[in-house]
Write a protein that holds these residues in place. Structure first.
Motif: not given
Length: 338
Positions: A38-39, A41-42, A45-46, A55, A241, A299, A305-306, A309
């Motif tokens: 998940p990290f 992938s974030y 995407e960024e 990507t 989550e 990040m 940001y991470l 999440i």
């Protein structure tokens, strides 16, 4: 004037350059841990949204599976980066070296706790690591002797525990989460017990109590939402989550919370990593921007940001140390892993 000729050495060089150019690519290929997925992938995407690069492609293969593919060689058909929810093993490093993958940079991105979770239709529960081990191990001590695990319900182990069948959804042996769980729960308990000869033992019972649920932690989450009597384990971010449906057990009296995970007080806490194949850097130029973005304060800092999440951030001094090491593409040595 003599006609132009190409020597065999020159021809080889021309062909090598041609092949390298033909295989150069813009899109990064990443494999590895489902916990780091998940990290990663974030960040991917960024990168795709804010730069000229496409990507990256990320496959959730598990930490062990990712290491195996990553270490296959330097060919551009192999991954550029592998994610891991435990540190690279010396044996994996040696396999990389044998296959010519000799220039690797190690990146530590933060911490994570392994949540031992259940449906929130059940009440809060505190479990000890010993109780979990006795529920899952193939051989357990009874009256001073190791016997086939006789326990069917949690209450068989301790009358204070729920009168529920023992059933656990967990990770396969290729998973870094499984490695960490085995080491920090099963092995940590058994190496302190005389019945096991004070040696680590982690053989899990094969009578259906432990249900191998693959590399996808989200699959375990979905199973627990339906099978409300069962437990499952996965990275803390998946618990956060899904806090509307799941609750984590306290382990040895400590709740799975960010502060306890970061400090190491929570007994099933581990570090999260990714590994960079520096030999691909010239032919996959997007790697530099992806790596710099992942390791940026944007990040993985306390305001990154991470964290939002589920990433447990590193202490500031340690964070800066790792940011510096990765920025300089420090070359991993086997002595770092021992």
């Amino acid at each position: 004037m003599k006609p132009f000729t190409v020597t065999s050495i020159g021809l080889a060089a021309v062909m090598a350059a041609s092949i390298s150019t033909a295989h150069a690519r813009d899109q990064i290929r990443i494999v590895g841990s489902s916990t780091v997925f998940p990290f990663s992938s974030y960040v991917a995407e960024e990168l795709g949204a804010t730069t000229k690069w496409p990507t990256p492609v990320i496959e959730s293969t598990g930490s062990g599976g990712g290491m195996k593919i990553f270490c296959e060689g330097n060919d551009l058909n192999t991954p550029d980066i592998t994610n891991a929810s435990r540190r690279m093993k010396p044996s994996e490093f040696e396999r990389c070296q044998e296959n010519g993958v000799t220039d690797i940079t190690e990146a530590k991105i933060g911490s994570d706790g392994i949540a031992f979770a259940q449906s929130n239709e059940n009440g809060p529960i505190n479990l000890t690591r010993e109780q979990i081990a006795m529920a899952l191990l193939e051989k357990v001590p009874v009256d001073g002797k190791l016997v086939d695990n006789p326990y069917k319900k949690w209450s068989d182990i301790d009358s204070s525990l729920p009168d529920r069948e023992i059933r656990l959804y967990g990770a396969p042996t290729t998973s870094g989460t499984r490695d960490a769980f085995d080491e920090m729960v099963l092995e940590a308990v058994t190496e302190e017990m005389e019945e096991y000869g004070n040696e680590a033992y982690s053989n899990i019972r094969k009578d259906g109590v432990y249900i191998d649920s693959g590399e996808n932690d989200n699959l375990i989450v979905q199973k627990l939402k339906k099978d409300t009597e069962a437990f499952g384990y996965f990275g803390y971010s998946f618990l956060e989550e899904n806090s509307d449906a799941l609750i984590g057990a306290s382990i040895d009296g400590v709740e799975p919370e960010p502060e306890a995970i970061s400090s190491g007080e929570y007994p099933i806490a581990r570090s999260l990593w990714f590994y960079v194949k520096n030999s691909h850097a010239d032919d996959v130029p997007a790697m530099a921007d992806y790596i710099d973005l992942f390791m940026s304060d944007k990040m993985i800092s306390d305001l990154g940001y991470l964290k939002g999440i589920g990433l447990i951030v590193l202490p500031q001094a340690e964070l800066e140390e790792w940011q510096d090491r990765v920025a300089n593409r420090a070359k991993l040595q086997i002595s770092d892993l021992k």
